[in-house]
Design a protein around this motif. Structure first.
Motif, PDB file in Angstrom:
ATOM      1  N   GLN A  86     106.504  40.570 -12.824  1.00  0.00           N
ATOM      2  CA  GLN A  86     106.715  39.404 -12.117  1.00  0.00           C
ATOM      3  C   GLN A  86     106.944  38.226 -13.319  1.00  0.00           C
ATOM      4  O   GLN A  86     107.709  37.494 -13.389  1.00  0.00           O
ATOM      5  N   ASP A  90     109.920  36.205 -14.501  1.00  0.00           N
ATOM      6  CA  ASP A  90     110.082  34.535 -14.261  1.00  0.00           C
ATOM      7  C   ASP A  90     110.432  33.854 -15.540  1.00  0.00           C
ATOM      8  O   ASP A  90     110.963  33.027 -15.505  1.00  0.00           O
ATOM      9  N   GLN A 169     110.198  46.140 -10.483  1.00  0.00           N
ATOM     10  CA  GLN A 169     109.175  45.500  -9.929  1.00  0.00           C
ATOM     11  C   GLN A 169     107.672  45.589 -10.121  1.00  0.00           C
ATOM     12  O   GLN A 169     106.824  44.783 -10.166  1.00  0.00           O
TER      13      GLN A 169
END
Length: 311
Positions: A86, A90, A169
């Protein structure tokens, strides 16, 4: 059909194309950057920047694992793969945003969307909508991952390239990295330090870009201390087994094979030149279809065309 005439046409809005644009503006305002794919540069989207984010997480895990040497005891090291990826995504998106914002702020007349191909030495056809006559041309069309057809056929959708890693993911259980260049070494070591079972397979005995034999020997020893490596594995056999891929080298028996969740093809990046119609340009080409250029200046022979970046 629209027609444009410019002093400098640049094919590609990646890192090299953006640098060429800034350099050209020092001499003329008649500059056009042509891009057929997404803005954002390979470096920011799927290359240097997200790979360093993954490496930073791996170094943090590695430091924590060895902190007891400094009298700092980490009782329980837990790597949250979803949180790692993540943060990578980001920050990657933030970097890409900076690049796309920069391009969006260029004057509209300096940008043209579409795939370019040569009609002759000074003329480019862009898509089906625009013909560009340019006094100077810079080829900055980038590169793409090399994936041998036999690997793709054997592994199917279990085969990925470095671009795909940064869309994960979470972290996988196991990855076989096919290649021993810079990209392969970076990703293999980072994933290994983040708890992924990694096997690295190199076609030759060479590791990384170093050419000095003494440094090559030292490099092999350093990486072999940490990574499971199989060098000289030119005869590589892949076989899909359910949701895994079995990897075997040469005529080894089935007991020696290793199975992995993913196969990461990291065996080089050839230039994006095939669709440019270079045969129509009149430029001198080598046997691979790559223009013959001066590595110091990027100039192709004594022509008005230059080549830059991964291309």
């Amino acid at each position: 059909m629209n027609t444009l005439e410019v002093d400098v046409a640049i094919i590609g809005a990646g890192t090299a194309g953006m640098s060429a644009y800034r350099a050209a503006l020092a001499h003329t305002r008649s500059v056009l950057v042509i891009e057929g794919g997404p803005y954002g540069t390979t470096c920011a989207r799927v290359g240097c920047m997200p790979s360093k984010l993954l490496i930073a997480a791996a170094e943090a895990a590695h430091a924590a694992k060895h902190a007891d040497a400094f009298g700092v005891v980490v009782d329980s090291l837990r790597i949250d793969g979803a949180a790692v990826m993540q943060r990578v995504r980001d920050e990657r998106d933030r970097f890409v945003g900076f690049v796309t914002e920069a391009v969006d702020n260029w004057p509209a007349e300096h940008r043209l969307r579409g795939h370019a191909r040569f009609l002759d030495g000074h003329t480019l056809q862009v898509g089906e909508h625009t013909r560009v006559a340019a006094r100077r041309i810079v080829i900055a069309s980038g590169s793409h991952p090399n994936v041998p057809a036999e690997w793709r056929k054997a592994a199917g959708d279990r085969l990925i390239v470095n671009d795909d890693v940064f869309a994960w993911q979470s972290l996988p259980q196991s990855v076989a990295v096919l290649g021993s260049g810079v990209i392969a070494l970076e990703l293999a070591q980072a994933l290994h330090r983040l708890g992924v079972r990694v096997g690295l397979y190199g076609r030759s005995e060479r590791v990384g870009p170093l050419t000095d034999p003494v440094l090559q020997s030292a490099t092999r020893k350093v990486f072999a201390q940490e990574l499971p490596m199989r060098l000289g594995a030119s005869d590589l056999h892949l076989q899909r087994v359910g949701n895994e891929v079995a990897v075997r080298v040469g005529d080894e028996d089935a007991a020696a094979e290793q199975r992995y969740e993913w196969i990461l093809a990291a065996s080089g990046r050839p230039p994006n030149l095939q669709a440019l119609g270079l045969q129509q340009s009149g430029l001198p080409l080598d046997t691979r279809g790559v223009p013959l250029f001066d590595p110091g200046t990027g100039q192709i022979a004594d022509s008005h065309v230059f080549i830059a970046g991964d291309a």
